[in-house]
Design a protein around this motif. Structure first.
Motif, PDB file in Angstrom:
ATOM      1  N   ASN A  73     -51.917  53.954  24.858  1.00 31.04           N
ATOM      2  CA  ASN A  73     -52.170  53.549  23.476  1.00 31.04           C
ATOM      3  C   ASN A  73     -50.838  53.577  22.745  1.00 31.04           C
ATOM      4  OD1 ASN A  73     -53.202  55.336  20.588  1.00 31.04           O
ATOM      5  ND2 ASN A  73     -53.403  53.139  20.851  1.00 31.04           N
ATOM      6  N   ILE A  74     -50.473  52.481  22.092  1.00 28.45           N
ATOM      7  CA  ILE A  74     -49.209  52.430  21.369  1.00 28.45           C
ATOM      8  C   ILE A  74     -49.460  52.062  19.917  1.00 28.45           C
ATOM      9  CG2 ILE A  74     -47.851  51.882  23.418  1.00 28.45           C
ATOM     10  CD1 ILE A  74     -47.804  48.970  22.527  1.00 28.45           C
ATOM     11  N   GLY A  75     -48.593  52.556  19.021  1.00 30.92           N
ATOM     12  CA  GLY A  75     -48.753  52.221  17.619  1.00 30.92           C
ATOM     13  C   GLY A  75     -47.934  53.114  16.717  1.00 30.92           C
ATOM     14  N   ILE A  76     -48.148  52.942  15.417  1.00 29.59           N
ATOM     15  CA  ILE A  76     -47.485  53.777  14.430  1.00 29.59           C
ATOM     16  C   ILE A  76     -48.377  54.962  14.093  1.00 29.59           C
ATOM     17  CG2 ILE A  76     -46.148  51.885  13.455  1.00 29.59           C
ATOM     18  CD1 ILE A  76     -48.247  51.735  11.206  1.00 29.59           C
ATOM     19  N   CYS A  77     -47.809  55.954  13.412  1.00 36.63           N
ATOM     20  CA  CYS A  77     -48.589  57.122  13.012  1.00 36.63           C
ATOM     21  C   CYS A  77     -47.949  57.762  11.793  1.00 36.63           C
ATOM     22  CB  CYS A  77     -48.688  58.137  14.156  1.00 36.63           C
ATOM     23  SG  CYS A  77     -47.104  58.875  14.628  1.00 36.63           S
ATOM     24  N   GLY A  78     -48.673  58.696  11.208  1.00 38.66           N
ATOM     25  CA  GLY A  78     -48.133  59.485  10.114  1.00 38.66           C
ATOM     26  C   GLY A  78     -47.682  60.833  10.643  1.00 38.66           C
ATOM     27  N   GLY A 138     -53.869  63.945  15.763  1.00 37.84           N
ATOM     28  CA  GLY A 138     -55.179  64.072  15.132  1.00 37.84           C
ATOM     29  C   GLY A 138     -55.668  62.719  14.667  1.00 37.84           C
ATOM     30  N   THR A 139     -56.924  62.414  14.947  1.00 34.78           N
ATOM     31  CA  THR A 139     -57.491  61.104  14.628  1.00 34.78           C
ATOM     32  C   THR A 139     -58.619  61.230  13.611  1.00 34.78           C
ATOM     33  OG1 THR A 139     -56.932  60.192  16.792  1.00 34.78           O
ATOM     34  CG2 THR A 139     -58.694  59.098  15.583  1.00 34.78           C
ATOM     35  N   GLY A 140     -58.583  60.385  12.603  1.00 34.41           N
ATOM     36  CA  GLY A 140     -59.644  60.350  11.605  1.00 34.41           C
ATOM     37  C   GLY A 140     -59.695  58.985  10.953  1.00 34.41           C
ATOM     38  N   GLU A 141     -60.798  58.684  10.291  1.00 33.86           N
ATOM     39  CA  GLU A 141     -60.935  57.410   9.597  1.00 33.86           C
ATOM     40  C   GLU A 141     -60.234  57.507   8.240  1.00 33.86           C
ATOM     41  OE1 GLU A 141     -61.981  54.875  11.017  1.00 33.86           O
ATOM     42  OE2 GLU A 141     -63.505  55.374  12.490  1.00 33.86           O
ATOM     43  N   GLY A 142     -59.252  56.655   8.006  1.00 31.89           N
ATOM     44  CA  GLY A 142     -58.561  56.646   6.730  1.00 31.89           C
ATOM     45  C   GLY A 142     -57.198  57.293   6.789  1.00 31.89           C
ATOM     46  N   PHE A 143     -56.431  57.119   5.722  1.00 31.81           N
ATOM     47  CA  PHE A 143     -55.078  57.653   5.641  1.00 31.81           C
ATOM     48  C   PHE A 143     -55.080  59.097   5.151  1.00 31.81           C
ATOM     49  CE2 PHE A 143     -54.215  53.101   5.432  1.00 31.81           C
ATOM     50  CZ  PHE A 143     -53.073  52.978   6.207  1.00 31.81           C
ATOM     51  N   VAL A 144     -54.129  59.865   5.656  1.00 31.87           N
ATOM     52  CA  VAL A 144     -53.868  61.204   5.126  1.00 31.87           C
ATOM     53  C   VAL A 144     -52.737  61.049   4.108  1.00 31.87           C
ATOM     54  CG1 VAL A 144     -53.062  63.533   5.638  1.00 31.87           C
ATOM     55  CG2 VAL A 144     -54.593  62.353   7.232  1.00 31.87           C
ATOM     56  N   THR A 145     -53.007  61.389   2.852  1.00 31.32           N
ATOM     57  CA  THR A 145     -52.018  61.166   1.800  1.00 31.32           C
ATOM     58  C   THR A 145     -51.781  62.378   0.906  1.00 31.32           C
ATOM     59  OG1 THR A 145     -53.722  60.277   0.312  1.00 31.32           O
ATOM     60  CG2 THR A 145     -52.527  58.695   1.693  1.00 31.32           C
ATOM     61  N   VAL A 162     -50.847  61.976  12.722  1.00 37.47           N
ATOM     62  CA  VAL A 162     -52.210  61.506  12.469  1.00 37.47           C
ATOM     63  C   VAL A 162     -52.286  59.990  12.668  1.00 37.47           C
ATOM     64  CG1 VAL A 162     -52.938  63.350  10.933  1.00 37.47           C
ATOM     65  CG2 VAL A 162     -51.678  61.418   9.980  1.00 37.47           C
ATOM     66  N   ASP A 163     -53.454  59.542  13.142  1.00 35.63           N
ATOM     67  CA  ASP A 163     -53.696  58.120  13.335  1.00 35.63           C
ATOM     68  C   ASP A 163     -55.195  57.880  13.249  1.00 35.63           C
ATOM     69  OD1 ASP A 163     -55.018  58.142  16.055  1.00 35.63           O
ATOM     70  OD2 ASP A 163     -53.119  59.082  16.597  1.00 35.63           O
ATOM     71  N   MET A 164     -55.623  56.663  13.554  1.00 41.00           N
ATOM     72  CA  MET A 164     -57.039  56.313  13.418  1.00 41.00           C
ATOM     73  C   MET A 164     -57.705  55.934  14.742  1.00 41.00           C
ATOM     74  SD  MET A 164     -56.701  54.087   9.886  1.00 41.00           S
ATOM     75  CE  MET A 164     -58.411  53.561   9.879  1.00 41.00           C
ATOM     76  N   GLU A 165     -57.000  56.114  15.882  1.00 37.99           N
ATOM     77  CA  GLU A 165     -57.578  55.658  17.151  1.00 37.99           C
ATOM     78  C   GLU A 165     -57.364  56.565  18.353  1.00 37.99           C
ATOM     79  OE1 GLU A 165     -56.690  52.458  14.371  1.00 37.99           O
ATOM     80  OE2 GLU A 165     -55.212  53.576  15.553  1.00 37.99           O
ATOM     81  N   SER A 166     -56.285  57.303  18.440  1.00 37.08           N
ATOM     82  CA  SER A 166     -55.879  57.895  19.728  1.00 37.08           C
ATOM     83  C   SER A 166     -56.922  58.836  20.326  1.00 37.08           C
ATOM     84  CB  SER A 166     -54.529  58.612  19.597  1.00 37.08           C
ATOM     85  OG  SER A 166     -54.604  59.703  18.707  1.00 37.08           O
ATOM     86  N   ALA A 167     -57.547  59.686  19.527  1.00 38.67           N
ATOM     87  CA  ALA A 167     -58.532  60.619  20.083  1.00 38.67           C
ATOM     88  C   ALA A 167     -59.760  59.889  20.610  1.00 38.67           C
ATOM     89  CB  ALA A 167     -58.939  61.664  19.040  1.00 38.67           C
TER      90      ALA A 167
END
Length: 220
Positions: A73-78, A138-145, A162-167
């Protein structure tokens, strides 16, 4: 080896598709799967769409239709830990759903708080570049801000990124007994500015992951 590579957004994978030059294209449930052969490896690349549901559904399709030996799985994250800096590339050692209660993860099927990455895959990537960081995703729906939420995730789960898909992808691979690794680059510090990162900045960051994959798998 057959390697599946999945991203959430087109910009996180389209340049890699162009580099690998697919020899076949398939479509399932409205998404395209690109098959490429490079030396001893066969790659299947796809963009699942953002979020847990999309990533879970299309990881399962990838596994059912193509039987990969390894899923990347590749992508950006916070980046939320104090050790995370913008443009750091992280290899996920383990993955959790931070928006599900710990007891629910541990006491309900499939009884996992964390899903582990494939150790051989981590070693393969990390030995080529000592600057790569290894951490917990850590994966969750939505941004951590918000600072309060970041602090809670660090204290409760020791999360680095944090991201929205990896887990979700990790869980799907766990259930199917498929090796898995997520490789992500920090595009924001999970603060109020997280939603303002532009596509051009994201594309520049992702080029570093594309270059890394080409180096590891000797793609020219």
């Amino acid at each position: 080896m057959k390697i599946g590579i999945i991203s959430a957004m087109d910009l996180e994978i389209q340049p890699l598709i162009e580099i690998l030059v697919p020899v076949q294209t398939f479509e399932y449930l409205g998404r395209k799967f690109y098959v490429s052969k490079q030396g001893a490896h066969q790659f299947v690349l796809l963009c699942s769409g953002q979020g847990k549901t999309n990533s879970s559904v299309f990881t399962q399709v990838l596994i059912d239709k193509f039987s990969p030996d390894l899923v990347l799985n590749i992508g950006i994250c916070g980046g939320i830990s104090s050790n995370s800096c913008l443009s750091d590339i992280y290899l996920g050692k383990k993955y959790c759903h931070y928006d599900i209660r710990k007891k629910q993860s541990q006491l309900k099927f499939p009884y996992q708080l964390f899903y582990e990455a494939d150790k051989d895959a981590i070693h393969l990537f990390s030995k080529h570049d000592s600057s790569l960081k290894i951490g917990t995703f850590g994966t969750g729906e939505g941004f951590v801000t918000e600072h309060k939420q970041r602090s809670s995730l660090i204290n409760d789960f020791h999360i680095d990124c944090v991201d929205m898909e990896s887990a979700s992808i990790a869980q799907c691979c766990f259930l199917n007994k498929i090796r898995f690794l997520s490789i992500r680059i920090v595009s924001d510090k999970a603060n109020s500015q997280a939603v303002n990162i532009g596509e051009m900045e994201q594309k520049v960051l992702m080029s570093k992951i594309f270059n890394l994959i080409c180096l590891i798998y000797k793609i020219e």
